[in-house]
Motif scaffolding. Structure first.
Motif, short mmCIF file in Angstrom:
data_model
loop_
_atom_site.label_atom_id
_atom_site.label_comp_id
_atom_site.label_asym_id
_atom_site.label_seq_id
_atom_site.Cartn_x
_atom_site.Cartn_y
_atom_site.Cartn_z
N GLY A 11 12.04 -33.47 -30.87
CA GLY A 11 13.29 -32.89 -30.37
C GLY A 11 14.48 -33.29 -31.22
O GLY A 11 15.35 -32.47 -31.50
N GLU A 12 14.51 -34.56 -31.64
CA GLU A 12 15.62 -35.01 -32.47
C GLU A 12 15.61 -34.30 -33.83
O GLU A 12 16.66 -33.94 -34.37
N GLU A 13 14.41 -34.13 -34.39
CA GLU A 13 14.31 -33.46 -35.69
C GLU A 13 14.71 -31.99 -35.57
O GLU A 13 15.38 -31.44 -36.46
N LEU A 14 14.33 -31.35 -34.47
CA LEU A 14 14.74 -29.96 -34.25
C LEU A 14 16.25 -29.86 -34.11
O LEU A 14 16.87 -28.92 -34.64
N ALA A 15 16.85 -30.82 -33.43
CA ALA A 15 18.31 -30.83 -33.28
C ALA A 15 18.99 -30.98 -34.64
O ALA A 15 20.02 -30.35 -34.91
N LYS A 16 18.41 -31.83 -35.49
CA LYS A 16 18.98 -32.02 -36.83
C LYS A 16 18.87 -30.75 -37.66
O LYS A 16 19.83 -30.36 -38.35
N LEU A 17 17.73 -30.08 -37.59
CA LEU A 17 17.56 -28.82 -38.31
C LEU A 17 18.50 -27.75 -37.77
O LEU A 17 19.04 -26.94 -38.53
N LYS A 18 18.69 -27.75 -36.46
CA LYS A 18 19.61 -26.80 -35.85
C LYS A 18 21.03 -27.03 -36.35
O LYS A 18 21.77 -26.08 -36.66
N GLN A 24 27.52 -34.37 -39.76
CA GLN A 24 26.55 -34.66 -38.72
C GLN A 24 25.16 -34.09 -39.03
O GLN A 24 24.17 -34.53 -38.46
N ALA A 25 25.11 -33.14 -39.95
CA ALA A 25 23.84 -32.44 -40.21
C ALA A 25 22.86 -33.26 -41.04
O ALA A 25 21.67 -32.99 -41.02
N SER A 63 16.45 -20.02 -35.96
CA SER A 63 15.96 -21.12 -35.14
C SER A 63 14.47 -20.96 -34.85
O SER A 63 13.70 -21.93 -34.94
N SER A 64 14.06 -19.75 -34.53
CA SER A 64 12.66 -19.49 -34.26
C SER A 64 11.81 -19.73 -35.50
O SER A 64 10.75 -20.34 -35.45
N HIS A 65 12.31 -19.26 -36.63
CA HIS A 65 11.57 -19.42 -37.89
C HIS A 65 11.44 -20.89 -38.26
O HIS A 65 10.36 -21.36 -38.63
N VAL A 66 12.54 -21.63 -38.12
CA VAL A 66 12.51 -23.05 -38.47
C VAL A 66 11.54 -23.81 -37.58
O VAL A 66 10.73 -24.61 -38.05
N GLU A 67 11.58 -23.52 -36.29
CA GLU A 67 10.71 -24.25 -35.37
C GLU A 67 9.25 -23.98 -35.65
O GLU A 67 8.44 -24.90 -35.71
#
Length: 319
Positions: A152-159, A215-216, A123-127
């Motif tokens: 925030g929405e894009e981060l949620a999608k990547l998560k 959902q991803a 998560s840290s690396h992706v962000e």
């Protein structure tokens, strides 16, 4: 300790039929492949069909909660008890150090902590990798374009993509163990009920993983690859177990086989427990704006979670 082992061996010898076992395994390879493919692809296809419809977002949430129930039940009712049983077997429990400490619980804990570590690091690396170069630009545009909300929405999608991928890794561990164990077994009494039970097992587990993948928002190629990998893992495990047995005559009830099965099952269970509770259930029930603003959807999601858990738990009667 000796008599229970002798009793188990005599019962296994009465059911031992290599030719009939091989026939059942070949049948199971095709049956399990098709049911796995159907189970995982069905939520993905339904999501594609209903995308853009009024109830699409709510349906995805309910499917994902059903999936979380399936995965949580898989870890607690199927994988973890099998791991404990393997390490508590009379062939293992009489040996040092396995008789001195509950290693199944310890390794499950290690699996959960490893899943947390991977989750944090990824998560840290992706962000940082995805957003560090454009943070300044987004902040400037935040007032006019709602940049912070979009980020925030894009981060949620990547998560969600990360969750789906780590979840599939944990499930693949579990599927390989099931396949290899079945492939090495020559016990017809064990294999025969397993064929039907594993078919349903893979359908529900596939629906669980497919609900998360749907959902991803992966590309079609990635979804096809993930569906294929899930569908082929257990059949490949069966083939690998058959090859190992034919080359080595390796006894699936030997202490080394039981220890390996118990350790792999324990770490797989830890991964699945963490993913189900932290990345699926907690996220949807406590951090999903759609669910928090709709009490009826929250109730439906809880019912779906319960149904998923119950469906997978009932299968423990046979597999």
């Amino acid at each position: 300790m000796a008599s229970p082992c002798l009793t188990d061996l005599s019962r296994a010898a009465a059911c031992r039929d290599p030719a009939a076992a091989a026939h059942l395994k070949f049948v199971s390879i095709f049956v399990i492949f098709l049911t796995s493919l159907a189970g995982m692809s069905s939520p993905v296809l339904l999501a594609r069909v209903f995308r853009g419809k009024p109830l699409y977002d709510k349906a995805i949430v309910v499917i994902k909660c059903f999936a979380a129930g399936v995965i949580l039940s898989t870890s607690l009712v199927h994988v973890l008890p099998d791991a404990y049983a393997s390490l508590a077997d009379c062939h293992v429990a009489s040996l040092h150090p396995w008789r001195d400490f509950p290693f199944a619980g310890l390794v499950t804990l290690v699996g959960a902590l490893l899943a947390l570590l991977v989750d944090l690091a990824a998560s840290s690396h992706v962000e940082h990798a995805q957003y560090a170069p454009v943070v300044a630009q987004e902040k400037e545009a935040a007032v006019e374009l709602g940049g912070d909300g979009e980020r925030g929405e894009e981060l949620a999608k990547l998560k969600q993509k990360l969750v789906s991928q780590v979840l599939e890794i944990g499930i693949i561990f579990h599927s390989v163990i099931i396949g290899v164990t079945m492939g090495m077994s020559q016990n017809v009494c064990t294999i025969r009920p397993l064929v039907a039970a594993l078919a349903f097992h893979q359908i529900f587990e596939g629906m669980g993983l497919g609900g998360c993948v749907a959902q991803a928002g992966f590309s079609y190629g990635t979804i096809a690859y993930m569906c294929f990998m899930f569908a082929v893992t257990t059949p490949m495990g069966i083939v690998l177990g058959m090859v190992l047995f034919s080359l080595t005559g390796y006894d699936d009830s030997s202490p080394n086989a039981l220890i390996m099965e118990g350790l792999l099952g324990s770490i797989s269970s830890g991964i699945l427990i963490y993913m189900a509770l932290v990345d699926l259930i907690a996220v949807d029930f406590f951090h999903n704006k759609l669910m928090s603003s709709n009490p009826l959807l929250k109730k439906a999601s809880f019912v779906a979670l319960t149904l998923g858990s119950a469906a997978m738990s009932i299968l423990a009667l046979w597999a």
